[in-house]
Design an enzyme around this catalytic site. Sequence first.
Site, PDB file in Angstrom:
ATOM      1  N   GLU A 161      -0.296  -0.516  -8.869  1.00 39.30           N
ATOM      2  CA  GLU A 161      -0.937  -0.091  -7.050  1.00 39.30           C
ATOM      3  C   GLU A 161      -1.995  -0.156  -7.586  1.00 39.30           C
ATOM      4  O   GLU A 161      -2.762   0.215  -6.536  1.00 39.30           O
ATOM      5  CB  GLU A 161       0.186   0.625  -6.832  1.00 39.30           C
ATOM      6  CG  GLU A 161       1.867   0.617  -5.984  1.00 39.30           C
ATOM      7  CD  GLU A 161       2.320  -0.040  -7.017  1.00 39.30           C
ATOM      8  OE1 GLU A 161       2.118   0.553  -7.790  1.00 39.30           O
ATOM      9  OE2 GLU A 161       3.531  -0.621  -6.932  1.00 39.30           O
ATOM     10  N   HIS A 173      12.442   4.330  -1.521  1.00 37.07           N
ATOM     11  CA  HIS A 173      12.109   3.243  -0.234  1.00 37.07           C
ATOM     12  C   HIS A 173      12.384   3.638   1.432  1.00 37.07           C
ATOM     13  O   HIS A 173      12.027   2.932   1.934  1.00 37.07           O
ATOM     14  CB  HIS A 173      13.632   2.020  -0.203  1.00 37.07           C
ATOM     15  CG  HIS A 173      13.755   1.407  -1.770  1.00 37.07           C
ATOM     16  ND1 HIS A 173      14.280   2.041  -1.995  1.00 37.07           N
ATOM     17  CD2 HIS A 173      12.516   0.661  -1.864  1.00 37.07           C
ATOM     18  CE1 HIS A 173      14.399   1.379  -3.657  1.00 37.07           C
ATOM     19  NE2 HIS A 173      13.033   0.519  -3.884  1.00 37.07           N
TER      20      HIS A 173
END
Length: 711
Positions: free
Chosen positions: A444, A513
């Site tokens: 990321e 999530h």
Amino acid sequence: MPTKSAAKSPARRTPAVTAGMDWRKIAYDTLVSRMLDDVEETTNKNRASVPKEHLVLYQFSARGHDMAQVMLGSLLTKRRDAAGAYYRSRPLLLSLGLSIEDALASPLGRSGGFSDGRDIGVVCNLPRHDGPVVLPMSGDVGSQYTPAAGWAQAITYYKNTLKDASYDGCLSVALGGEGSVATNGFWSALTMATTLELPMLFYIEDNGLGISVKGEMQTPGGDIAKNLASFGNLFIRDGDGTDPDEASRLLQEVVAHVRAGKGPALIRLTVPRLCSHSGPDNQKGYRTDAEIAEDAKRDPLPRLREYLVPAFMSKADWAELEAEVERDVHRALAGARGRAAPVAETVRRFVYAEPRRDGDADTVGGLSESELTALGGSAAASEGGDMLRLAEAVRRTLRVELERNPKLLVFGEDVGKKGGVHLVTEGLQKQFGAHRVFDTSLSEEGIVGRAVGMAVAGLMPVAEIQFRKYADPATEQLNNCGTMRWRTNNQFAAPIVVRMPGGFGKDVGDPWHSLSDEVRFAHAIGWQLAMPSNAADAVGLLRSAMRGRNPTIFFEHRSLLMTSDGSARYPGDDYVIPFGKANRVREGDRITVVSWGAMALRCIEAVDRHLPAGTVDLYDLRTIAPWDREAVLASVMNTGRCLIVHEDTLTAGFGAEIAATVAREAFWYLDAPVDRMAVEDVPMPYHPVLLNAVLPGPDQIAARVEALLRT
Ligand SMILES: Cc1ncc(C[n+]2csc(CCOP(=O)(O)OP(=O)(O)O)c2C)c(N)n1
């Protein structure tokens, strides 16, 4: 033929100097850099007897690193070359044309220069539209690598896809000490450069010390060039950065390799640190006098003189050069010291893009004024569009923008063939090709850092982070992206869009999530933050971001992506919604309810199912940064009551900010305490029973409204 393995070139002594180098300039720049260090160190050492305003609060010398760095700079000759550098890189900037006065004025915190007194003077940059650029540096070691890799990828995009010949043979170089090779940023950029065969050079200036820690702690054996010998696609050179002959030849070799389109290269040059780490460091406890004396023998400056005199210039020429440097530095010092201090009233400017005023910089980064004007946008939604779910709405908007704007790129983990794990980008790679819609390596920091480099190079990167939680590794790049415009006094900006799904799923949650945690981005300076609750708002906000000047986090709520909960009619291919304008979704005069994202829909349900019409003035904020203070305050001043409902956890959630604002600005209008409903301070749970125990539902929201109305 050079091999990809780490090659130790034998020190070759030839009577003549290496051809193809501008030796006079190298000598001049090295002498200037050395004298700047002298001036600053001496002034600071004599602090008792010099005026306070002559002191450099954060002083970093480059002595020992200087000669090899200016050689590198002298080879960055193409107008689309760029460098990602760090606090010891001033010699590089001098060789690229930084004025001596600017070099001195910035550490003194004077007006103008890199940041107009906003940032440490060695955190440099070189903004240019038509010449080698030095990307805005950051204080974080290792953060320079992925934006430099992003610039390298932009070179290939301009060259191969946009057919812009000005990028032919260009390169991006990232400079770092041997300590920086242990950072995530280094490895992330190395992965990008080697897997994508980018025109990128890694320049490691190995002084053996990361402040006090020895190089053996950063990579086994302390030699990154040796350790990377088996790395595919990486051309490696390793040598002595104090030997003018060897260093110049090796530098020419690696630069030529990258410019020829043969892929990335890494050069490690050993250099001595002929100074403390920085001004306040006295080296006590970690470096013996004997070690310091040993390093002093490796000073590259006498070696440079010995190399050039008499082979290239006479003794008298060298003496004349020294005199010239002394004159130039003293003149520049007087100019720098004579510069005004920065003006206090200016400090709030350029957190975000602003309408241009006379004297403002011509910002490097983002789409140009004419490109943005050509893209335009309409605040009016078209009638009769198809009903779309949020995922389809985002996909369609990306498709339209990819068609309209050739500089727009969409990328992230799995976004290519698979179309993203939420299928938002499904079909886009097939339509637009893998050069515009592509998968990235699993980093990321790499995704966001690359986007930053691309945006500074004038592209519009739209990056996907697979789930909100997985933006964590990119935090450093996100923070630095947000503050870039301010830090550089509007000289640089990196308007990027980072899409990320988060929040609870349809019937399930979990700590990984389902994170919301939007408040972190509200706190991240310089970012816009969109939290759409439906497909039409998603279209308008996403388009606004992609045709805008500020970096934007675009939150896609998981429970809305594929369900009909957030469905809405497609508002058209040019529809834009300005940031900071809330949507008044229900009108009422007894209580103001403020919400956003999926919780806004739960509030609508609460109002429509459980509460009398005309009771609740309900606002869907749509964007958190900026947020519509005016609409909320005007409503509370009318209703006298306020409830804020959000999914982020309660403590220090964004509701606290709204509550504080309402309490301060509308205090005399309030008939009840300002109240908040949010997920309790626990991570998002997995089982629906646990999930529903912490997530406010429509019934509970209605009950809280009723309770407040009774107060
Ligand atoms: C992410 C991060 N961690 C720690 C620091 C503090 N710090 C500043 S410089 C430095 C050492 C860096 O050493 P190296 O990369 O070898 O460069 P050198 O200073 O030797 O040129 C450290 C730990 C920082 N600036 N950033």
